[in-house]
Scaffold this motif. Sequence first.
Motif, PDB file in Angstrom:
ATOM      1  N   ALA A   1      -1.187 -10.779  -1.642  1.00  9.41           N
ATOM      2  CA  ALA A   1      -1.974 -11.772  -2.375  1.00  9.41           C
ATOM      3  C   ALA A   1      -2.028 -11.336  -3.833  1.00  9.41           C
ATOM      4  O   ALA A   1      -1.556 -10.243  -4.181  1.00  9.41           O
ATOM      5  CB  ALA A   1      -3.374 -11.871  -1.784  1.00  9.41           C
ATOM      6  N   ALA A   2      -2.587 -12.155  -4.670  1.00  7.37           N
ATOM      7  CA  ALA A   2      -2.676 -11.836  -6.100  1.00  7.37           C
ATOM      8  C   ALA A   2      -3.307 -10.462  -6.288  1.00  7.37           C
ATOM      9  O   ALA A   2      -4.445 -10.229  -5.900  1.00  7.37           O
ATOM     10  CB  ALA A   2      -3.494 -12.897  -6.818  1.00  7.37           C
ATOM     11  N   GLY A   3      -2.532  -9.537  -6.842  1.00  9.14           N
ATOM     12  CA  GLY A   3      -3.019  -8.194  -7.111  1.00  9.14           C
ATOM     13  C   GLY A   3      -3.061  -7.269  -5.911  1.00  9.14           C
ATOM     14  O   GLY A   3      -3.500  -6.129  -6.035  1.00  9.14           O
ATOM     15  N   LEU A   4      -2.629  -7.738  -4.755  1.00 11.36           N
ATOM     16  CA  LEU A   4      -2.677  -6.914  -3.541  1.00 11.36           C
ATOM     17  C   LEU A   4      -1.327  -6.926  -2.849  1.00 11.36           C
ATOM     18  O   LEU A   4      -0.694  -7.972  -2.698  1.00 11.36           O
ATOM     19  CB  LEU A   4      -3.721  -7.453  -2.565  1.00 11.36           C
ATOM     20  CG  LEU A   4      -5.169  -7.448  -3.035  1.00 11.36           C
ATOM     21  CD1 LEU A   4      -6.039  -8.218  -2.057  1.00 11.36           C
ATOM     22  CD2 LEU A   4      -5.668  -6.022  -3.182  1.00 11.36           C
ATOM     23  N   ASP A   5      -0.896  -5.747  -2.414  1.00  9.23           N
ATOM     24  CA  ASP A   5       0.337  -5.646  -1.643  1.00  9.23           C
ATOM     25  C   ASP A   5       0.088  -6.123  -0.221  1.00  9.23           C
ATOM     26  O   ASP A   5      -1.034  -6.071   0.281  1.00  9.23           O
ATOM     27  CB  ASP A   5       0.817  -4.195  -1.597  1.00  9.23           C
ATOM     28  CG  ASP A   5       1.200  -3.669  -2.967  1.00  9.23           C
ATOM     29  OD1 ASP A   5       1.739  -4.443  -3.770  1.00  9.23           O
ATOM     30  OD2 ASP A   5       0.955  -2.471  -3.221  1.00  9.23           O
ATOM     31  N   GLY A   6       1.156  -6.540   0.435  1.00 10.51           N
ATOM     32  CA  GLY A   6       1.077  -6.866   1.850  1.00 10.51           C
ATOM     33  C   GLY A   6       1.325  -5.621   2.671  1.00 10.51           C
ATOM     34  O   GLY A   6       1.615  -4.537   2.137  1.00 10.51           O
ATOM     35  N   HIS A   7       1.222  -5.785   3.979  1.00 11.27           N
ATOM     36  CA  HIS A   7       1.443  -4.641   4.851  1.00 11.27           C
ATOM     37  C   HIS A   7       1.932  -5.123   6.209  1.00 11.27           C
ATOM     38  O   HIS A   7       1.645  -6.252   6.615  1.00 11.27           O
ATOM     39  CB  HIS A   7       0.155  -3.830   5.017  1.00 11.27           C
ATOM     40  CG  HIS A   7       0.391  -2.374   5.104  1.00 11.27           C
ATOM     41  ND1 HIS A   7       0.464  -1.555   4.002  1.00 11.27           N
ATOM     42  CD2 HIS A   7       0.617  -1.577   6.162  1.00 11.27           C
ATOM     43  CE1 HIS A   7       0.697  -0.311   4.390  1.00 11.27           C
ATOM     44  NE2 HIS A   7       0.800  -0.310   5.700  1.00 11.27           N
ATOM     45  N   ARG A   8       2.654  -4.258   6.889  1.00 13.48           N
ATOM     46  CA  ARG A   8       3.181  -4.573   8.210  1.00 13.48           C
ATOM     47  C   ARG A   8       3.035  -3.348   9.100  1.00 13.48           C
ATOM     48  O   ARG A   8       3.378  -2.233   8.702  1.00 13.48           O
ATOM     49  CB  ARG A   8       4.655  -4.948   8.075  1.00 13.48           C
ATOM     50  CG  ARG A   8       5.340  -5.276   9.361  1.00 13.48           C
ATOM     51  CD  ARG A   8       6.763  -5.689   9.030  1.00 13.48           C
ATOM     52  NE  ARG A   8       7.552  -5.883  10.212  1.00 13.48           N
ATOM     53  CZ  ARG A   8       8.860  -5.728  10.250  1.00 13.48           C
ATOM     54  NH1 ARG A   8       9.525  -5.385   9.169  1.00 13.48           N
ATOM     55  NH2 ARG A   8       9.515  -5.927  11.361  1.00 13.48           N
ATOM     56  N   TRP A   9       2.510  -3.575  10.302  1.00 12.91           N
ATOM     57  CA  TRP A   9       2.364  -2.521  11.291  1.00 12.91           C
ATOM     58  C   TRP A   9       3.169  -2.924  12.512  1.00 12.91           C
ATOM     59  O   TRP A   9       3.091  -4.074  12.957  1.00 12.91           O
ATOM     60  CB  TRP A   9       0.909  -2.340  11.694  1.00 12.91           C
ATOM     61  CG  TRP A   9       0.023  -1.876  10.581  1.00 12.91           C
ATOM     62  CD1 TRP A   9      -0.327  -0.599  10.292  1.00 12.91           C
ATOM     63  CD2 TRP A   9      -0.634  -2.693   9.611  1.00 12.91           C
ATOM     64  NE1 TRP A   9      -1.159  -0.573   9.201  1.00 12.91           N
ATOM     65  CE2 TRP A   9      -1.353  -1.851   8.757  1.00 12.91           C
ATOM     66  CE3 TRP A   9      -0.673  -4.077   9.363  1.00 12.91           C
ATOM     67  CZ2 TRP A   9      -2.117  -2.319   7.699  1.00 12.91           C
ATOM     68  CZ3 TRP A   9      -1.423  -4.542   8.300  1.00 12.91           C
ATOM     69  CH2 TRP A   9      -2.138  -3.667   7.487  1.00 12.91           C
ATOM     70  N   MET A  10       3.946  -2.001  13.049  1.00 14.02           N
ATOM     71  CA  MET A  10       4.712  -2.234  14.269  1.00 14.02           C
ATOM     72  C   MET A  10       4.383  -1.109  15.234  1.00 14.02           C
ATOM     73  O   MET A  10       4.285   0.054  14.827  1.00 14.02           O
ATOM     74  CB  MET A  10       6.217  -2.223  13.994  1.00 14.02           C
ATOM     75  CG  MET A  10       6.693  -3.338  13.095  1.00 14.02           C
ATOM     76  SD  MET A  10       8.486  -3.308  12.844  1.00 14.02           S
ATOM     77  CE  MET A  10       8.665  -1.950  11.679  1.00 14.02           C
ATOM     78  N   TYR A  11       4.249  -1.469  16.513  1.00 15.65           N
ATOM     79  CA  TYR A  11       3.939  -0.455  17.514  1.00 15.65           C
ATOM     80  C   TYR A  11       4.809  -0.670  18.742  1.00 15.65           C
ATOM     81  O   TYR A  11       4.972  -1.795  19.219  1.00 15.65           O
ATOM     82  CB  TYR A  11       2.465  -0.512  17.932  1.00 15.65           C
ATOM     83  CG  TYR A  11       2.142   0.544  18.956  1.00 15.65           C
ATOM     84  CD1 TYR A  11       1.838   1.830  18.560  1.00 15.65           C
ATOM     85  CD2 TYR A  11       2.210   0.262  20.316  1.00 15.65           C
ATOM     86  CE1 TYR A  11       1.579   2.818  19.501  1.00 15.65           C
ATOM     87  CE2 TYR A  11       1.953   1.250  21.261  1.00 15.65           C
ATOM     88  CZ  TYR A  11       1.644   2.520  20.845  1.00 15.65           C
ATOM     89  OH  TYR A  11       1.409   3.502  21.760  1.00 15.65           O
ATOM     90  N   THR A  12       5.364   0.436  19.257  1.00 12.64           N
ATOM     91  CA  THR A  12       6.054   0.434  20.546  1.00 12.64           C
ATOM     92  C   THR A  12       5.589   1.671  21.306  1.00 12.64           C
ATOM     93  O   THR A  12       5.250   2.695  20.691  1.00 12.64           O
ATOM     94  CB  THR A  12       7.596   0.478  20.396  1.00 12.64           C
ATOM     95  OG1 THR A  12       8.003   1.764  19.955  1.00 12.64           O
ATOM     96  CG2 THR A  12       8.106  -0.593  19.438  1.00 12.64           C
ATOM     97  N   PRO A  13       5.560   1.599  22.639  1.00  7.94           N
ATOM     98  CA  PRO A  13       5.112   2.765  23.409  1.00  7.94           C
ATOM     99  C   PRO A  13       5.978   4.006  23.180  1.00  7.94           C
ATOM    100  O   PRO A  13       5.463   5.123  23.174  1.00  7.94           O
ATOM    101  CB  PRO A  13       5.231   2.294  24.867  1.00  7.94           C
ATOM    102  CG  PRO A  13       5.168   0.812  24.800  1.00  7.94           C
ATOM    103  CD  PRO A  13       5.812   0.438  23.496  1.00  7.94           C
TER     104      PRO A  13
END
Length: 159
Positions: A76-88
């Motif tokens: 968003a304006a002034g903020l980075d995005g993020h991504r989380w991935m999980y596998t066992p």
Amino acid sequence: MVFIHSAPRAFRAHIEWAVGGVIGHALGLDWSEQPVQRGALRAEFSWTAPPGTGARLATALHAWDQMRFEVTEDAAAGLDGHRWMYTPDQGMHSAQTDTGGNVVVSENRVRLALAEAIDQPHQLHERMEQLLGTSWDLELDVFRGASEAGPVTWLHRVG
């Protein structure tokens, strides 16, 4: 977005309760069978909440180590995005993203990878793949496209 790629059927109510607690309202997710893993379910939903909620969602989902999921928080304006991935098998991968959803690797992390691989160049490739989350993507790709509503199309020749 939250993508629950595979979760044991018994976790369904617990997942809805935990995610609802993070976003502040009850959920009734539309679950479907996960054809790649017998007995597993899949669901996805979009969410809107204050920045930082994605990390709280990923933490809540991480409580069940037998599932596969992804959480994305858009930039968003002034903020980075993020991504989380999980596998066992691999655990959690977390990465900063830009407005296009691309993984962003910081200058300091690239410099460290270069320094660590100075005498062993093959390690640079391995480290960059780790920073980008390639092995998580490869494992999750099978689950991402394997729904009856969205058939997998294999491209054999492109270009």
